[in-house]
Design an enzyme around this catalytic site. Structure first.
Site, short mmCIF file in Angstrom:
data_model
loop_
_atom_site.label_atom_id
_atom_site.label_comp_id
_atom_site.label_asym_id
_atom_site.label_seq_id
_atom_site.Cartn_x
_atom_site.Cartn_y
_atom_site.Cartn_z
N ASP A 10 9.36 -28.68 -14.15
CA ASP A 10 9.69 -28.72 -12.73
C ASP A 10 8.43 -29.08 -11.94
O ASP A 10 7.81 -28.22 -11.30
CB ASP A 10 10.29 -27.37 -12.29
CG ASP A 10 11.66 -27.16 -12.91
OD1 ASP A 10 12.40 -28.14 -13.10
OD2 ASP A 10 12.00 -26.00 -13.22
N LYS A 32 12.51 -30.41 -20.48
CA LYS A 32 13.62 -30.60 -19.55
C LYS A 32 13.13 -31.31 -18.30
O LYS A 32 12.16 -30.88 -17.68
CB LYS A 32 14.23 -29.24 -19.16
CG LYS A 32 15.42 -29.37 -18.22
CD LYS A 32 16.10 -28.04 -18.02
CE LYS A 32 15.51 -27.23 -16.89
NZ LYS A 32 15.72 -27.82 -15.55
N ASP A 59 18.40 -32.69 -17.01
CA ASP A 59 19.17 -31.64 -16.33
C ASP A 59 19.49 -32.07 -14.89
O ASP A 59 18.85 -31.63 -13.96
CB ASP A 59 18.32 -30.35 -16.35
CG ASP A 59 18.96 -29.19 -15.62
OD1 ASP A 59 20.18 -29.16 -15.47
OD2 ASP A 59 18.19 -28.29 -15.20
N LYS A 61 22.77 -32.07 -13.67
CA LYS A 61 23.92 -31.27 -13.20
C LYS A 61 24.90 -32.09 -12.36
O LYS A 61 25.13 -31.77 -11.17
CB LYS A 61 23.45 -30.06 -12.39
CG LYS A 61 22.55 -29.11 -13.13
CD LYS A 61 22.30 -27.85 -12.30
CE LYS A 61 21.37 -26.88 -12.97
NZ LYS A 61 19.97 -27.29 -13.07
N LEU A 62 25.47 -33.12 -12.95
CA LEU A 62 26.38 -33.98 -12.17
C LEU A 62 27.64 -33.22 -11.74
O LEU A 62 28.15 -32.36 -12.48
CB LEU A 62 26.78 -35.22 -13.00
CG LEU A 62 25.78 -36.36 -12.92
CD1 LEU A 62 24.42 -36.01 -13.48
CD2 LEU A 62 26.33 -37.61 -13.63
N ASP A 64 30.90 -34.62 -9.32
CA ASP A 64 31.47 -35.58 -8.36
C ASP A 64 32.87 -35.93 -8.85
O ASP A 64 33.37 -35.31 -9.80
CB ASP A 64 30.56 -36.82 -8.28
CG ASP A 64 30.65 -37.53 -6.93
OD1 ASP A 64 31.77 -37.64 -6.38
OD2 ASP A 64 29.60 -37.96 -6.42
N THR A 68 33.12 -41.50 -10.63
CA THR A 68 31.70 -41.58 -10.29
C THR A 68 30.84 -40.95 -11.38
O THR A 68 29.80 -41.49 -11.77
CB THR A 68 31.44 -40.88 -8.93
OG1 THR A 68 32.24 -41.53 -7.95
CG2 THR A 68 29.99 -40.93 -8.52
N THR A 119 22.24 -19.32 -13.14
CA THR A 119 21.66 -18.00 -13.42
C THR A 119 21.04 -17.37 -12.17
O THR A 119 20.64 -16.21 -12.19
CB THR A 119 20.59 -18.09 -14.55
OG1 THR A 119 19.83 -19.28 -14.35
CG2 THR A 119 21.25 -18.15 -15.90
N ARG A 181 12.49 -14.51 -18.87
CA ARG A 181 11.24 -13.94 -18.34
C ARG A 181 10.60 -13.06 -19.39
O ARG A 181 11.30 -12.39 -20.14
CB ARG A 181 11.53 -13.09 -17.07
CG ARG A 181 11.99 -13.91 -15.86
CD ARG A 181 10.88 -14.82 -15.37
NE ARG A 181 11.28 -15.63 -14.21
CZ ARG A 181 11.77 -16.87 -14.28
NH1 ARG A 181 11.97 -17.45 -15.45
NH2 ARG A 181 12.08 -17.55 -13.18
N ARG A 211 8.88 -21.46 -15.11
CA ARG A 211 7.68 -20.85 -14.57
C ARG A 211 6.90 -19.92 -15.50
O ARG A 211 5.66 -19.92 -15.44
CB ARG A 211 8.02 -20.16 -13.23
CG ARG A 211 8.28 -21.18 -12.14
CD ARG A 211 9.06 -20.60 -10.97
NE ARG A 211 10.45 -20.38 -11.33
CZ ARG A 211 11.39 -19.94 -10.50
NH1 ARG A 211 11.07 -19.67 -9.25
NH2 ARG A 211 12.64 -19.78 -10.91
O1 C5P Z 1 11.22 -21.32 -13.71
P1 C5P Z 1 12.48 -20.91 -14.41
O2 C5P Z 1 12.25 -20.39 -15.82
O3 C5P Z 1 13.34 -19.99 -13.59
O4 C5P Z 1 13.27 -22.31 -14.59
C1 C5P Z 1 14.58 -22.37 -15.05
C2 C5P Z 1 15.01 -23.80 -15.11
O5 C5P Z 1 16.35 -23.86 -15.59
C3 C5P Z 1 14.99 -24.54 -13.77
O6 C5P Z 1 14.59 -25.88 -14.05
C4 C5P Z 1 16.44 -24.51 -13.31
O7 C5P Z 1 16.78 -25.65 -12.58
C5 C5P Z 1 17.19 -24.51 -14.65
N1 C5P Z 1 18.53 -23.92 -14.64
C6 C5P Z 1 18.75 -22.61 -14.27
N2 C5P Z 1 20.03 -22.10 -14.27
C7 C5P Z 1 21.06 -22.86 -14.65
C8 C5P Z 1 20.83 -24.20 -15.03
C9 C5P Z 1 19.54 -24.68 -15.01
O8 C5P Z 1 17.82 -21.89 -13.95
N3 C5P Z 1 22.27 -22.34 -14.73
#
Ligand code: C5P
Length: 232
Positions: A10, A32, A59, A61-62, A64, A68, A119, A181, A211
């Site tokens: 990210d 990702k 990732d 996440k389409l 629509d 499309t 999440t 985490r 993160r």
């Molecule tokens: O920084 P962190 O570990 O929270 O990042 C989680 C990653 O997973 C982010 O890129 C977020 O867009 C992605 N994600 C998510 N929950 C989902 C789908 C994707 O956190 N259901």
């Protein structure tokens, strides 16, 4: 599929990303690419990472109308990534069209998985803002079943839901789980979270970690800690 760790890149630019992934020379993490990076750098960033031999989960996440999404998936398929995704909330017809768009002339395609509920979404927010009254777990299982019936390869869900998804959809149906985490780590905006070790016990196939690795003072060490807890 063997258990593996996907690092969420990210980042806002190619320079930051290339600098980051260079820390993983000699290792083989999945990377990702999400909206932030893809919208900033476009398809070129996919080639940058692919050319270094890494696997990619795109990732985007389409969500629509079916036609499309089908056309968009056809474009993404040409990038030759390993995994693409969409929002299950788009419904079964959209999912089937997506598979159709993703499938190349020779019958091959990237894996396609569906986001169930983010999440970062709590049951309370789902009730109050999305007006979905059913328990969150039931919603996730229903979305997973719809994805399975449409022919998709798996879902993105919380690790806390992974074992139920497996019971509902079969052990081969992939569970890709963000919301990871380390014990005592900063939760940030995530809500339904757990540790890499617990995600393994709960039956996740692939954990997505952002993160806790990208903001770590030693990203490689944090990645290896994820491997230690989740893969070994
Ligand atoms: O920084 P962190 O570990 O929270 O990042 C989680 C990653 O997973 C982010 O890129 C977020 O867009 C992605 N994600 C998510 N929950 C989902 C789908 C994707 O956190 N259901």
């Amino acid at each position: 599929m063997n258990r593996d760790v996907i690092i969420a890149c990210d980042f806002a630019s190619k320079e930051q990303t290339v600098d980051f992934i260079s820390k993983f020379d000699g290792y083989s993490p999945y990377f990702k690419i999400g909206m932030e990076l893809f919208y900033a750098e476009g398809p070129q960033i996919v080639y940058e990472i692919k050319n270094r031999g890494f696997k990619i989960f795109l990732d985007l996440k389409l969500h629509d109308i079916p036609n499309t999404v089908k056309k968009a998936m056809a474009s993404l398929s040409r990038l030759d990534v390993d995994i693409c995704n969409l929002h299950a909330a788009g419904g079964s017809e959209m999912m089937k069209y997506a598979l159709d768009g993703l499938t190349r002339a020779d019958g091959t395609r990237p894996l396609l998985i569906a986001v169930t509920q983010l999440t970062s979404t709590s049951e309370e927010r789902m009730k109050n803002e999305l007006l979905i009254d059913k328990p969150l777990k039931q919603v996730v299982m229903s979305y997973a079943k719809t994805a399975k019936d449409a022919g998709l390869d798996g879902v993105v869900c919380s690790p806390l839901e992974a074992s139920d998804v497996k019971s509902t959809c079969g052990s081969d149906f992939l569970t890709v789980t963000p919301g990871i985490r380390f014990a005592g780590g900063d939760v940030g905006d995530q809500v339904r979270i757990t540790t890499p070790a617990r995600a393994k016990e709960l039956g996740s196939d692939l954990i997505v970690v952002g993160r806790p690795i990208t903001a770590s003072p030693d990203p490689l060490a944090s990645y290896l800690e994820c491997i230690e807890q989740f893969v070994k």
